[in-house]
Design a protein around this motif. Sequence first.
Motif, PDB file in Angstrom:
ATOM      1  N   GLN A 167     -19.290 -25.882 -69.440  1.00  0.00           N
ATOM      2  CA  GLN A 167     -18.577 -25.775 -68.166  1.00  0.00           C
ATOM      3  C   GLN A 167     -17.398 -24.813 -68.263  1.00  0.00           C
ATOM      4  N   SER A 168     -16.879 -24.625 -69.467  1.00  0.00           N
ATOM      5  CA  SER A 168     -15.786 -23.660 -69.600  1.00  0.00           C
ATOM      6  C   SER A 168     -15.691 -23.206 -71.047  1.00  0.00           C
ATOM      7  N   GLN A 211      -7.263 -35.928 -71.926  1.00  0.00           N
ATOM      8  CA  GLN A 211      -6.604 -34.638 -71.776  1.00  0.00           C
ATOM      9  C   GLN A 211      -7.400 -33.749 -70.825  1.00  0.00           C
ATOM     10  N   SER A 212      -6.806 -32.647 -70.488  1.00  0.00           N
ATOM     11  CA  SER A 212      -7.399 -31.750 -69.484  1.00  0.00           C
ATOM     12  C   SER A 212      -7.448 -30.319 -70.014  1.00  0.00           C
ATOM     13  N   PRO A 213      -8.243 -30.076 -71.032  1.00  0.00           N
ATOM     14  CA  PRO A 213      -8.243 -28.744 -71.656  1.00  0.00           C
ATOM     15  C   PRO A 213      -8.619 -27.631 -70.687  1.00  0.00           C
ATOM     16  N   ASP A 214      -9.467 -27.957 -69.711  1.00  0.00           N
ATOM     17  CA  ASP A 214      -9.840 -26.930 -68.730  1.00  0.00           C
ATOM     18  C   ASP A 214      -9.476 -27.397 -67.320  1.00  0.00           C
ATOM     19  N   CYS A 215      -8.428 -28.227 -67.239  1.00  0.00           N
ATOM     20  CA  CYS A 215      -7.895 -28.786 -65.990  1.00  0.00           C
ATOM     21  C   CYS A 215      -8.618 -30.061 -65.579  1.00  0.00           C
ATOM     22  N   LEU A 216      -9.862 -30.252 -66.034  1.00  0.00           N
ATOM     23  CA  LEU A 216     -10.590 -31.473 -65.709  1.00  0.00           C
ATOM     24  C   LEU A 216     -10.332 -32.516 -66.803  1.00  0.00           C
ATOM     25  N   PHE A 241     -11.380 -24.492 -65.350  1.00  0.00           N
ATOM     26  CA  PHE A 241     -12.534 -24.906 -64.553  1.00  0.00           C
ATOM     27  C   PHE A 241     -12.095 -24.957 -63.103  1.00  0.00           C
ATOM     28  N   ASN A 242     -12.973 -24.555 -62.238  1.00  0.00           N
ATOM     29  CA  ASN A 242     -12.643 -24.548 -60.825  1.00  0.00           C
ATOM     30  C   ASN A 242     -12.692 -25.974 -60.281  1.00  0.00           C
ATOM     31  N   CYS A 243     -11.506 -26.548 -60.030  1.00  0.00           N
ATOM     32  CA  CYS A 243     -11.429 -27.961 -59.645  1.00  0.00           C
ATOM     33  C   CYS A 243     -12.166 -28.262 -58.337  1.00  0.00           C
ATOM     34  N   ALA A 259     -14.253 -36.294 -60.291  1.00  0.00           N
ATOM     35  CA  ALA A 259     -13.473 -36.282 -61.535  1.00  0.00           C
ATOM     36  C   ALA A 259     -12.023 -35.886 -61.252  1.00  0.00           C
ATOM     37  N   VAL A 260     -11.129 -36.330 -62.135  1.00  0.00           N
ATOM     38  CA  VAL A 260      -9.726 -35.938 -62.015  1.00  0.00           C
ATOM     39  C   VAL A 260      -9.601 -34.498 -62.495  1.00  0.00           C
ATOM     40  N   CYS A 261      -9.107 -33.616 -61.668  1.00  0.00           N
ATOM     41  CA  CYS A 261      -9.014 -32.197 -62.023  1.00  0.00           C
ATOM     42  C   CYS A 261      -7.784 -31.633 -61.318  1.00  0.00           C
TER      43      CYS A 261
END
Lengths: 554, 554
Positions: A198-199, A45-50, A208-210, A216-218
Amino acid sequence: MARCRVPLLSGWITPFIMGFLLCMSIPLASAKVRRYRWEVTYELQSPDCLEKLVIAINGRTPGPTIMAQQGDTVIVEVKNGLLTENTAIHWHGIRQIGTPWSDGTEGVTQCPILPGETFIYKFVVDRPGTYIYHAHYGMQRSAGLYGSIHVSLPDGISEPFAYDYDRNIVLNDWWHKTTHEQAAGLSSIPFVWVKEPQSLLINGRGWFNCSQAGTAVCNSTNPQCSPFVLTVVPGKTYRLRISSLASLSAFNFEIEGHNMTVVETDGHYVEPFVVKNLNIYSGETYSVLVVADQEPSRNYWAALNVVSRKPDTPPVSPSSTTTPTTPPPSPTAPPAGPLWNDTEYRLNQSLKIRARRGYVYPPPTTTDRVITLLNTQNRIDGHTRWALHHTFSQSAPPETYDRANYDIFKQAANPNATYSDAVYRLKFNSTVDIILQNANSMVPNNSETHPWHLHGHDFWVLGHGPGVFDPVNDPLRKYNLVDPIMKNTVAVHPYGWTAIRFVADNPGVWAFHCHIESHFFMGMGIVFEEGVERVGRLPAAIMGCGDSHHLRRH
Amino acid sequence: MARCRVPLLSGWITPFIMGFLLCMSIPLASAKVRRYRWEVTYELQSPDCLEKLVIAINGRTPGPTIMAQQGDTVIVEVKNGLLTENTAIHWHGIRQIGTPWSDGTEGVTQCPILPGETFIYKFVVDRPGTYIYHAHYGMQRSAGLYGSIHVSLPDGISEPFAYDYDRNIVLNDWWHKTTHEQAAGLSSIPFVWVKEPQSLLINGRGWFNCSQAGTAVCNSTNPQCSPFVLTVVPGKTYRLRISSLASLSAFNFEIEGHNMTVVETDGHYVEPFVVKNLNIYSGETYSVLVVADQEPSRNYWAALNVVSRKPDTPPVSPSSTTTPTTPPPSPTAPPAGPLWNDTEYRLNQSLKIRARRGYVYPPPTTTDRVITLLNTQNRIDGHTRWALHHTFSQSAPPETYDRANYDIFKQAANPNATYSDAVYRLKFNSTVDIILQNANSMVPNNSETHPWHLHGHDFWVLGHGPGVFDPVNDPLRKYNLVDPIMKNTVAVHPYGWTAIRFVADNPGVWAFHCHIESHFFMGMGIVFEEGVERVGRLPAAIMGCGDSHHLRRH
């Protein structure tokens, strides 16, 4: 089926009025069984986009909110769907009266749940309020295994405050390294610290700033990390049930331009007080009332800021409160919160928290035993640890530290410590005081905030103070024996002390530990044993590991 | 203490000459106990220069090499030092005669070893040769938990070939994603494939281009990833014991400018043949003889290339053989190996491998049962799986597939499959043939190589062929009943078939599975049960999970 109206109306039950308690535990006419079936799995999953592997319940982190009514029996069937990892879940704030084996503390109250197996937690939620649950095994809480428990009052009983809507706000901090890697670093020689998150997450969402994500996938447009938005109706009052599952951070939470009235903490009513922003420590819950009384044509930030540690995490900027239409984000910058190192500011909030009038249950005026726990960092066999008494070598843990010769404002001259069995055996029904004495860590000029959580009990918060606790004068001058709040988690501030009192009246073994995941992992915890001879036959399902191999039965 | 010289001299013992076997298992006068104490832990290491959490034994990956002599008893005390994960270790190639509970196959022969606990593996190494060990739980092998087992001949007995030095070469492939993340992807809907490895390892060392490491810690001068160098003395003969622990890749191994003479595989002597490069599949071991007969003033590449799958991994360029001085690397480019998709080239090597003259033990000329396993990809409940018979719905697994109507060269018209219990119950002492029939995966024009590994037995490799196995003609025309090699792992080539025979004479339950970690994880395995009524009282230590909770005793 007696209805115990008086204690119900009082809003909480103290642990030592066993007559009332027993009365309470008789199922009320309206008491229900609330059954949940959960599967714990790894999910990308991507809780903070990452994108990162998280531990989810039924595919989600945070997991489902348990909604129950005072007196209900909650049954949670936890299936461990992890591949190679065990698990266990703790119901934080639920005292587990009569069901100590359901406390979910791996290594203390049960063996871990093996992959593919199902463990059934069953317990009564005997008090209304806001609670949480989370993994209590390794650092799995930090991987996402947590959620909320809301216990409402019985039908016909009202809270001593009014609100229009009830909303849940779960705060957390988030790392991109796996918890396995964090734990391996903490166990290493040389020690590898987890560093700042990180967040920060509000209800499982962060940002998170991708552009800094490397390989990493972001994806900053992933719906999983779309900002949490609380849509409010102008003029209405919201009860926000705010809880912190933080692994490390102390938080300050603020809604731009809106005051908050604190009315509940850890399931106990608070004598209301108004704050512009709320300090909240890992393991704590607060209910605050917020009136949507500001100009409704614009949005307002909900800002989460790190305090007590020097922040090195981008603030959660995309979150905001909003009217039902979706106007653009707040035209202003997010509130910066108080100075991160303003200890006095946070101490003052701690001192404001008292039991609500009409809901005060005063503590015993004297105590049977005082245990002083020095909160300091040490080195054991070359490993960095959060030890509790600087140096000692007894097999049983000590009652205090060398007050006369230990300077809490400096690093220990000799940081080497040893292990004890960490089990304090308490006389059943005795009154116990714990003095949490903070000190310098192994870093010069550094003392950290530690939120201490007690299983199986609530405690009275007798007092907080700066500097070294004075056992003669502080109880006389600084203890509140009139209307102290009861809590299950309380902070000790840097270079300060916190005194708590509880009655050892809940047969079982109960952990007491710093709720910071890495500090607990590094040893910052003890166990209280009380009245185990009163615990009946233990369920076979908790057995099967260590010395209890041969005790496991279906 | 009879010395069983004749079978010893024959170099291997077939499973069904129980008289000899019993004789063999009587401790020889020289038999020793080899005791190892291991702790399995997570460690931050940089096998290919990029820092990653690995699962290590006593701090190392690969783990320690077990050195023993035929007839010795090996005792390995495995302490699980992981924080939240269980483990189990399989001794690959050791038949565990009389000790089926020491096979280390989690879920088949034992419950997993819990964190903090110690499990004692105890078994006799009854044949000389080159074997391996590795985790047999989740995908922990891919995280680094593996090593070598070398069993030498008894004193006074010689190998049928001569060499000056004995060296170990362990081959592997390596990913930067954690095995937890790989496993989660393989279990997901939609399916997330692990893709090709980021690097290839020789003796635990590889090389990744740190300029592509993003934000990961990567240091190309870290000694942990300094290239493996085999220093040789000019004119001397080296026995290289080459094994593959690959998680996915089929390998071709070549030493620039040096021929290799194949003399052993999986503990059995091979009629020697010379190759320029060696194809080796996961789970296989080979001994090759290499003479340092080339110009000693320069170095030579040891090149590891991926075959069977289209390579997408940088070759291991820094490795080379070298003279005792350290001259610069080879002046030439590393050998590129054969074409990756030259199936015929690899089939031809498979067909060359026969038992060495004087060490031939012919198989039974007839069989009691033929089980045909169609190797194909399917979908079960929406999950991508490597199933074995296309579609079936029995609770017991089927004996064959629908030969008349299934086109192995195409994707299945209906890829949906169902589960069976996957347990084949074999009549004790019966002879069993397995036909591994390869087919198209769910990707058009794609059939993969599957190295199948049988626990608890060696099998005779009766034959290999391209296309669909013909049950009438192929046994007559293509089976080798004269001098087939015995192995424990054998490949079935793309769109081809492989036939093996074994005698079900080892009481226990034994896994038979594709040795590719992700394929096994995706279901590509079955279990043989034979003579369980002859297995004595099971040790309590293997119990404690699933249906055996109540059987665990100290």
